[in-house]
Design an enzyme around this catalytic site. Structure first.
Site, PDB file in Angstrom:
ATOM      1  N   LYS A 270     -46.662 135.984  87.865  1.00 53.12           N
ATOM      2  CA  LYS A 270     -46.865 136.618  89.148  1.00 53.12           C
ATOM      3  C   LYS A 270     -48.234 137.298  89.183  1.00 53.12           C
ATOM      4  O   LYS A 270     -48.815 137.618  88.147  1.00 53.12           O
ATOM      5  CB  LYS A 270     -45.777 137.667  89.410  1.00 53.12           C
ATOM      6  CG  LYS A 270     -44.375 137.108  89.534  1.00 53.12           C
ATOM      7  CD  LYS A 270     -43.361 138.216  89.751  1.00 53.12           C
ATOM      8  CE  LYS A 270     -41.946 137.679  89.832  1.00 53.12           C
ATOM      9  NZ  LYS A 270     -41.689 136.899  91.049  1.00 53.12           N
ATOM     10  N   ARG A 344     -32.138 131.356  89.225  1.00 56.25           N
ATOM     11  CA  ARG A 344     -31.167 130.283  89.450  1.00 56.25           C
ATOM     12  C   ARG A 344     -30.750 129.613  88.150  1.00 56.25           C
ATOM     13  O   ARG A 344     -29.647 129.063  88.055  1.00 56.25           O
ATOM     14  CB  ARG A 344     -31.750 129.266  90.435  1.00 56.25           C
ATOM     15  CG  ARG A 344     -32.988 128.558  89.953  1.00 56.25           C
ATOM     16  CD  ARG A 344     -33.791 127.951  91.086  1.00 56.25           C
ATOM     17  NE  ARG A 344     -34.410 128.965  91.923  1.00 56.25           N
ATOM     18  CZ  ARG A 344     -35.208 128.679  92.973  1.00 56.25           C
ATOM     19  NH1 ARG A 344     -35.457 127.418  93.288  1.00 56.25           N
ATOM     20  NH2 ARG A 344     -35.739 129.644  93.693  1.00 56.25           N
TER      21      ARG A 344
END
Length: 519
Positions: A270, A344
């Site tokens: 990020k 996920r």
């Protein structure tokens, strides 16, 4: 940590505003029903009947308004008049803001004037007003106490809150603040081992022995998502399960929480502006822990399993790489094309474990899953994805009852799941076209680990933005789960939150056949 304790009450305690400041808050039409003879025990001898009447009449909420009745020690405040069909009728988010803006800083009282149907969401909103975690050196060591008293008017006022009802409310407030504290605590303290300790503390209170699978054991037992996401971190990844199994229960329910204690994005790292705040990526697991504590303590009647998927998505020589192919607990292979789509992967292992080993027919996963959730449903509404249209209605209803609002997403795997197509594995972990219902697609990756022919009920809540407000965690999800599964509780108060018994049909064969046909 801040030293503010909260207690809720169903009656008004006589007090002098000079000694204990008081905030009286409610919707304008409810405040107008107040008799001075009822409320004077909180105001005398400082506020007369005439001053009180003038103060109420002077309120013109736009969206809120407040009026000091005696300096800053006695205040009356009005909540917004307007409320759309997608909001909670209690105006709970405005209530949190009003309470925070009117606090005096010492021992004080808050009187909430409302209808009985708004009590639960108002209590949740109040708990959110008092976060626990802080490392400010200037915070006073002396303890403060805030007493919240409900004054019922209008619908339901002829059915006073019982001591058992108040215990449910106090337990819920504790759980919301627990979830918020865990979510607010930075990873230097709230790493995976400490999160496990938080789970163990709750387990000890409930008399439950936790199942802990961590580190290399995850790899050996086939938890490819959890293991590979967390393998570069100092503290090992873990799957932790708490199981409540009352006698004569025939249905298994699993709540699965994403517990990424910090998310750097891994090698798909990020940026410097998007990484701060990623300590909150464990908010789903924190909410599951808080809700599980209350549900079990208040007598949950079905088998209930809390599944915590804990890992730190770090950067190091052992980091999961783009192009790596891993095998999840479901047995499905995943070509990693984005290590920042790690939630996920860990949740895929969690829901698969709930299905295969716990035999759950209702599986709910809570996750701070996508940044796109904020674009889809905003900062107050979690994004809801489910294979069951009745569950969708029930979740929206539970959101309004609790103040943890949700709004449905498109559930259409036959159109959207092709976004994960891979030439080398069963699927990739990040969609090819991120402008094509990205929040739905992210949830579908988790659902795929169950299979789109899963005969039970699967509910996915993406709560990336509701998990915090400003710089503080909200404890989002605790109230939602308790309201959604209210009819499964022994507590009459929680049963009353789900008067239509909306979850009773979840997981039965007729509903399962319907879902398979729709899929």
């Amino acid at each position: 940590m801040t030293n503010v304790s909260l207690t809720f009450s169903a009656s008004l305690t006589p007090s002098d505003p000079k000694e204990h400041p008081v905030l009286i808050v409610g919707q304008q039409h409810n405040l107008n029903k107040l008799s001075y003879d009822v409320i004077k025990v909180k105001l005398e001898p400082r506020v007369s009947k005439d001053i009180f009447s003038v103060g109420i009449a002077s309120l013109h909420p736009s969206p809120t308004d407040s009026c000091p009745l005696w300096m800053t020690y006695a205040t009356v405040a009005a909540l917004p008049v307007k409320c759309s069909r997608h909001n909670t009728p209690s105006r709970s988010h405005s209530l949190t803001k009003v309470i925070r803006s009117c606090l005096s800083g010492g021992d004080e009282y808050i009187v909430i004037v409302c209808e009985k149907g708004d009590v639960f969401s108002s209590a949740c909103a109040t708990a959110r007003s008092f976060p626990i975690f802080t490392r400010k050196s200037s915070v006073a060591k002396s303890r403060r106490h805030v007493s919240i008293e409900f004054l019922l008017v209008g619908n339901g006022s002829d059915q006073p809150l019982t001591d058992e009802d108040i215990q449910c409310i106090n337990d819920t407030a504790f759980a919301i603040r627990l979830a918020a504290r865990i979510t607010d605590t930075p990873c230097i303290e709230m790493h995976t081992e400490q999160f496990i300790r938080e789970i163990e503390i709750v387990a000890e209170k409930l008399g439950i022995e936790p199942c802990i699978i961590k580190g290399e054991e995850l790899k050996a037992r086939g938890f490819g998502g959890l293991y590979h996401v967390g393998k570069a971190a100092t503290h090992p990844a873990a799957l932790v399960v708490l199981s409540h199994k009352p006698q004569n229960s025939t249905r298994d329910i699993a709540w699965v929480g994403k517990g990424i204690v910090y998310d750097t994005g891994g090698l798909s790292i990020k940026g410097k502006t998007t990484m701060p705040g990623m300590k909150r990526d464990c908010g789903g697991a924190a909410a599951v822990l808080g809700a599980f504590y209350v549900a079990v303590k208040q007598g949950f009647r079905d088998n209930l399993h809390a599944v915590f998927c804990l890992a730190e998505n770090s950067v190091g020589p052992e980091s999961l790489r783009p192009d790596d192919i891993i095998t999840l607990y479901s047995g499905r292979t995943v070509e990693v094309n984005n290590t920042d789509a790690e939630g996920r992967l860990v949740l895929g292992d969690g829901v698969s474990y709930a299905q295969k080993e716990l035999k759950a027919v209702i599986i709910v996963d809570l996750a701070t899953l996508t940044g796109a959730q904020g674009l889809a449903t905003g900062r107050y509404h979690g994004a809801l994805l489910t294979n069951d249209d009745e569950a969708e209605v029930a979740c929206v209803h539970a959101g309004k009852l609790s103040g943890d609002l949700v709004h449905p997403l498109i559930y259409c795997p036959e159109i959207h799941f092709s976004e994960f197509a891979s030439a080398l594995a069963d699927m990739k972990n990040s969609s090819a076209d991120r402008s094509n219902a990205e929040v739905s697609c992210a949830g579908l990756f988790i659902g795929a680990q169950l299979g789109f022919d899963f005969p039970g009920t699967w509910i996915h809540i993406d709560m990336a933005y509701p998990v915090y407000s400003g710089e503080r965690a909200t404890g989002y999800g605790v109230g939602l789960l308790l309201a959604l599964f209210g009819s499964d509780s022994e507590a009459p108060f929680f049963q009353s939150l789900d008067s239509a018994n909306m979850i009773d049909g979840f997981g039965d064969q007729e509903s399962a056949t319907k879902k398979i046909r729709l899929a």
